[in-house]
Design a protein around this motif. Structure first.
Motif, PDB file in Angstrom:
ATOM      1  N   MET A   1      14.554  13.331   5.960  1.00  0.00           N
ATOM      2  CA  MET A   1      14.248  12.535   7.119  1.00  0.00           C
ATOM      3  C   MET A   1      14.582  11.083   6.784  1.00  0.00           C
ATOM      4  O   MET A   1      14.319  10.638   5.672  1.00  0.00           O
ATOM      5  CB  MET A   1      12.756  12.698   7.459  1.00  0.00           C
ATOM      6  CG  MET A   1      12.297  11.870   8.623  1.00  0.00           C
ATOM      7  SD  MET A   1      10.559  12.133   9.033  1.00  0.00           S
ATOM      8  CE  MET A   1      10.720  13.543  10.090  1.00  0.00           C
ATOM      9  N   SER A   5      12.921   7.236  10.778  1.00  0.00           N
ATOM     10  CA  SER A   5      12.246   8.338  11.484  1.00  0.00           C
ATOM     11  C   SER A   5      10.868   8.600  10.902  1.00  0.00           C
ATOM     12  O   SER A   5       9.898   8.820  11.638  1.00  0.00           O
ATOM     13  CB  SER A   5      13.079   9.609  11.419  1.00  0.00           C
ATOM     14  OG  SER A   5      14.302   9.436  12.074  1.00  0.00           O
ATOM     15  N   LEU A   6      10.777   8.580   9.587  1.00  0.00           N
ATOM     16  CA  LEU A   6       9.497   8.800   8.925  1.00  0.00           C
ATOM     17  C   LEU A   6       8.498   7.708   9.316  1.00  0.00           C
ATOM     18  O   LEU A   6       7.330   7.993   9.582  1.00  0.00           O
ATOM     19  CB  LEU A   6       9.694   8.849   7.409  1.00  0.00           C
ATOM     20  CG  LEU A   6       8.506   9.235   6.564  1.00  0.00           C
ATOM     21  CD1 LEU A   6       7.949  10.590   6.957  1.00  0.00           C
ATOM     22  CD2 LEU A   6       8.915   9.237   5.091  1.00  0.00           C
ATOM     23  N   GLU A   8       8.525   5.985  12.099  1.00  0.00           N
ATOM     24  CA  GLU A   8       8.170   6.177  13.503  1.00  0.00           C
ATOM     25  C   GLU A   8       7.088   7.241  13.663  1.00  0.00           C
ATOM     26  O   GLU A   8       6.113   7.032  14.373  1.00  0.00           O
ATOM     27  CB  GLU A   8       9.399   6.547  14.324  1.00  0.00           C
ATOM     28  CG  GLU A   8      10.333   5.389  14.555  1.00  0.00           C
ATOM     29  CD  GLU A   8      11.638   5.794  15.215  1.00  0.00           C
ATOM     30  OE1 GLU A   8      11.835   6.982  15.544  1.00  0.00           O
ATOM     31  OE2 GLU A   8      12.482   4.898  15.410  1.00  0.00           O
ATOM     32  N   VAL A   9       7.249   8.393  13.020  1.00  0.00           N
ATOM     33  CA  VAL A   9       6.256   9.460  13.172  1.00  0.00           C
ATOM     34  C   VAL A   9       4.945   9.118  12.461  1.00  0.00           C
ATOM     35  O   VAL A   9       3.911   9.720  12.758  1.00  0.00           O
ATOM     36  CB  VAL A   9       6.775  10.848  12.710  1.00  0.00           C
ATOM     37  CG1 VAL A   9       7.982  11.258  13.513  1.00  0.00           C
ATOM     38  CG2 VAL A   9       7.045  10.884  11.228  1.00  0.00           C
ATOM     39  N   SER A  10       4.979   8.160  11.555  1.00  0.00           N
ATOM     40  CA  SER A  10       3.779   7.729  10.846  1.00  0.00           C
ATOM     41  C   SER A  10       3.151   6.499  11.483  1.00  0.00           C
ATOM     42  O   SER A  10       2.160   5.983  10.962  1.00  0.00           O
ATOM     43  CB  SER A  10       4.119   7.410   9.381  1.00  0.00           C
ATOM     44  OG  SER A  10       4.667   8.527   8.749  1.00  0.00           O
ATOM     45  N   ARG A  89       0.970   7.709  21.505  1.00  0.00           N
ATOM     46  CA  ARG A  89       1.910   8.149  22.542  1.00  0.00           C
ATOM     47  C   ARG A  89       2.304   7.038  23.507  1.00  0.00           C
ATOM     48  O   ARG A  89       3.310   7.146  24.181  1.00  0.00           O
ATOM     49  CB  ARG A  89       1.336   9.342  23.302  1.00  0.00           C
ATOM     50  CG  ARG A  89       1.406  10.636  22.503  1.00  0.00           C
ATOM     51  CD  ARG A  89       1.023  11.844  23.339  1.00  0.00           C
ATOM     52  NE  ARG A  89      -0.345  11.793  23.835  1.00  0.00           N
ATOM     53  CZ  ARG A  89      -1.431  12.109  23.138  1.00  0.00           C
ATOM     54  NH1 ARG A  89      -1.308  12.538  21.891  1.00  0.00           N
ATOM     55  NH2 ARG A  89      -2.642  12.047  23.660  1.00  0.00           N
TER      56      ARG A  89
END
Length: 97
Positions: A1, A5-6, A8-10, A89
């Motif tokens: 990843m 991206s990492l 962003e998801v964190s 979100r």
């Protein structure tokens, strides 16, 4: 990843994520390499040693989660997680300003 991206998801700044990965890479728990697809991107991957360490830590993490729910209350913990998920979100990124 990719590190981006990492991050962003964190829900973390990319630069902070890159800094946080450095000690893990030094310990051999993750590898960070230049992407073969996009030379500007850096890709992080868990190593076999990292996976072993994660599997060893998982029971401890679960115990702490259970202790949190016992002290805070299972329903309250669920509401807290739901609220935090809703905040994430929304796409709110205070570090992007």
């Amino acid at each position: 990843m990719t590190i981006t991206s990492l991050a962003e998801v964190s829900a973390m700044d990319r630069t902070t994520m890159a800094s946080n990965l450095k000690p893990l890479a030094r310990e051999g728990l993750v590898s960070v390499e230049t992407s073969a697809v996009d030379r500007r991107a850096r890709v992080a991957a868990i190593t076999s040693d990292g996976r072993d360490r994660m599997e060893a830590a998982l029971p401890l993490w679960r115990a702490v989660q259970a202790q949190f729910e016992e002290g805070f209350g299972a329903d309250e913990a669920t509401r807290l997680r739901t609220s935090l998920g809703a905040v994430l979100r929304t796409g709110f990124e205070p570090w992007a300003e």
